[in-house]
Scaffold this motif. Structure first.
Motif, short mmCIF file in Angstrom:
data_model
loop_
_atom_site.label_atom_id
_atom_site.label_comp_id
_atom_site.label_asym_id
_atom_site.label_seq_id
_atom_site.Cartn_x
_atom_site.Cartn_y
_atom_site.Cartn_z
N HIS A 256 13.44 -77.20 43.37
CA HIS A 256 13.28 -76.57 42.04
C HIS A 256 14.24 -75.38 41.95
N PRO A 257 15.52 -75.66 41.78
CA PRO A 257 16.52 -74.57 41.81
C PRO A 257 16.37 -73.57 40.65
N VAL A 258 15.57 -73.91 39.65
CA VAL A 258 15.40 -72.98 38.53
C VAL A 258 14.75 -71.68 38.99
N PHE A 259 14.05 -71.71 40.15
CA PHE A 259 13.41 -70.52 40.68
C PHE A 259 14.27 -69.79 41.72
N ALA A 260 15.55 -70.18 41.86
CA ALA A 260 16.38 -69.64 42.94
C ALA A 260 16.56 -68.14 42.82
N ASP A 261 16.70 -67.62 41.60
CA ASP A 261 16.94 -66.18 41.47
C ASP A 261 15.69 -65.36 41.77
N LEU A 262 14.53 -66.02 41.91
CA LEU A 262 13.28 -65.31 42.23
C LEU A 262 12.86 -65.50 43.68
N VAL A 263 13.77 -66.00 44.53
CA VAL A 263 13.39 -66.35 45.89
C VAL A 263 12.87 -65.14 46.66
N ASP A 264 13.48 -63.96 46.45
CA ASP A 264 13.01 -62.77 47.19
C ASP A 264 11.60 -62.39 46.76
N ASP A 265 11.34 -62.41 45.44
CA ASP A 265 10.00 -62.06 44.95
C ASP A 265 8.96 -63.07 45.43
N ILE A 266 9.33 -64.35 45.45
CA ILE A 266 8.38 -65.38 45.91
C ILE A 266 8.12 -65.22 47.40
N ALA A 267 9.16 -64.92 48.15
CA ALA A 267 8.98 -64.71 49.59
C ALA A 267 8.07 -63.52 49.85
N THR A 268 8.24 -62.45 49.06
CA THR A 268 7.36 -61.27 49.21
C THR A 268 5.91 -61.65 48.93
N PHE A 269 5.70 -62.50 47.91
CA PHE A 269 4.34 -62.95 47.59
C PHE A 269 3.73 -63.72 48.75
N PHE A 270 4.48 -64.69 49.30
CA PHE A 270 3.92 -65.49 50.40
C PHE A 270 3.66 -64.62 51.63
N ASP A 271 4.52 -63.66 51.91
CA ASP A 271 4.32 -62.78 53.06
C ASP A 271 3.05 -61.94 52.88
N PHE A 272 2.88 -61.39 51.67
CA PHE A 272 1.67 -60.60 51.42
C PHE A 272 0.42 -61.47 51.51
N SER A 273 0.50 -62.69 50.97
CA SER A 273 -0.67 -63.58 51.00
C SER A 273 -1.04 -63.94 52.43
N ARG A 274 -0.05 -64.20 53.31
CA ARG A 274 -0.35 -64.53 54.70
C ARG A 274 -1.03 -63.37 55.40
N ARG A 275 -0.51 -62.17 55.15
CA ARG A 275 -1.12 -61.00 55.80
C ARG A 275 -2.54 -60.75 55.26
N TYR A 276 -2.74 -61.04 53.96
CA TYR A 276 -4.06 -60.78 53.36
C TYR A 276 -5.11 -61.74 53.91
N PHE A 277 -4.75 -63.02 53.98
CA PHE A 277 -5.76 -64.00 54.37
C PHE A 277 -5.89 -64.19 55.89
N PHE A 278 -4.78 -63.99 56.63
CA PHE A 278 -4.81 -64.37 58.05
C PHE A 278 -4.65 -63.20 59.01
N ALA A 279 -4.30 -62.02 58.53
CA ALA A 279 -4.19 -60.87 59.44
C ALA A 279 -5.59 -60.39 59.81
#
Length: 309
Positions: A256-279
């Motif tokens: 889904h290359p339409v989201f390519a310019d948001l890759v940093d924001d999406i990565a930040t979301f997934f990182d925060f979610s992992r720390r929230y649920f699994f830390a």
């Protein structure tokens, strides 16, 4: 041609010339324009004030001859002229308004026709030329204060002077109705055009991120971090057609290359979610209100890319 024939021709020519001259003179003779505002023609009783408004249009250079107006005071045993009001815009010529204010002093035993008198108005100019205009009489009906025969109806022989009840005028509603219809049509068309331009009428407007954005807006009153994070995860999963984790982000962007310019924001979301649920402990900077606002911004931006996909 004999003398007699020439005499007849001369007389006929003279008559024709006089007729033509008279017609031309009649057409060029100045006149007083007149329009009248009359009172109602029925239902008047003793003591009523009845007004006639005469609107005159005088030729240039002419002025109203006030002596041609009636004088205020008693006009007959049943009628008084209470006031004569004259209003003019200039010294001579132009529009002149004359209001005649009558008062009735007659108590009939049955409905009776009465008549406000007519008059002859005159106007003169500085050269002494005088022109006149007749104002017709006004006929109206006076009614008794008390009914002598309350059982009688309109049209009966003893009530032949009574007038039927006035039919109320129906207001013209065709114009306002069409104007309202046209206004509603224009407003609805503008709303549909805006909704189409904004993408609300397309299938993509009901995509995963559009539904996630609406869900997050409903969660504002009672923000819960876990529920908001799951809502955003669900949007990514539905877009990919499978569960998406942080390690799958590169594959997701490739699909889904339409989201390519948001890759940093999406990565930040997934990182925060992992720390929230699994830390072992939740992130120290986890404020539900701020988290929800940040997720709304991310989802809103993803929704715009979703509409353009």
């Amino acid at each position: 041609m004999s003398v007699r024939q020439r005499s007849i021709v001369g007389v006929l020519s003279l008559i024709c010339a006089l007729l033509i001259w008279g017609d031309v003179a009649a057409q060029t003779r100045p006149e007083i324009g007149l329009s009248i505002d009359e009172p109602r023609a029925y239902g008047h009783v003793v003591g009523d004030r009845v007004q006639r408004a005469l609107h005159l249009q005088l030729p240039p250079g002419f002025r109203l001859e006030r002596a041609s107006l009636p004088r205020s005071g008693e006009q007959s045993y049943w009628l008084d002229l209470a006031a004569v009001d004259i209003r003019t815009a200039q010294a001579s010529g132009g529009a002149v308004s004359v209001r005649l204010d009558y008062q009735l002093f007659y108590a009939p035993l049955q409905a009776t026709r009465r008549e406000l008198p007519g008059l002859d108005l005159a106007a003169v100019n500085t050269g002494g030329e005088r022109i006149t205009r007749s104002v017709p009489a006004f006929v109206f009906t006076m009614s008794p204060i008390l009914e002598l025969n309350p059982d009688a109806r309109f049209g009966d022989a003893e009530n032949d002077l009574l007038l039927a009840d006035a039919v109320p005028m129906r207001p013209a509603v065709a114009g306002p109705r069409w104007a309202t219809f046209a206004g509603l049509t224009i407003a609805l068309s503008a709303l549909l055009i805006w909704a189409w331009a904004a993408g609300y009428l397309s299938a993509r407007a009901r995509g995963p991120f559009a539904k996630a954005w609406l869900s997050l807006r409903r969660q504002r009153r009672a923000p819960a971090a876990a529920q908001a994070l799951r809502t955003v995860h669900r949007a990514f999963d539905e877009t990919a057609g499978q569960a998406v984790f942080a390690d799958d982000l590169d594959a997701f962007i490739a699909a889904h290359p339409v989201f390519a310019d948001l890759v940093d924001d999406i990565a930040t979301f997934f990182d925060f979610s992992r720390r929230y649920f699994f830390a072992a402990t939740q992130p120290a900077d986890c404020d539900n209100g701020e988290l929800l606002a940040g997720l709304e911004r991310l989802v809103r931006r993803c929704r715009k890319r979703e509409l353009n996909a």
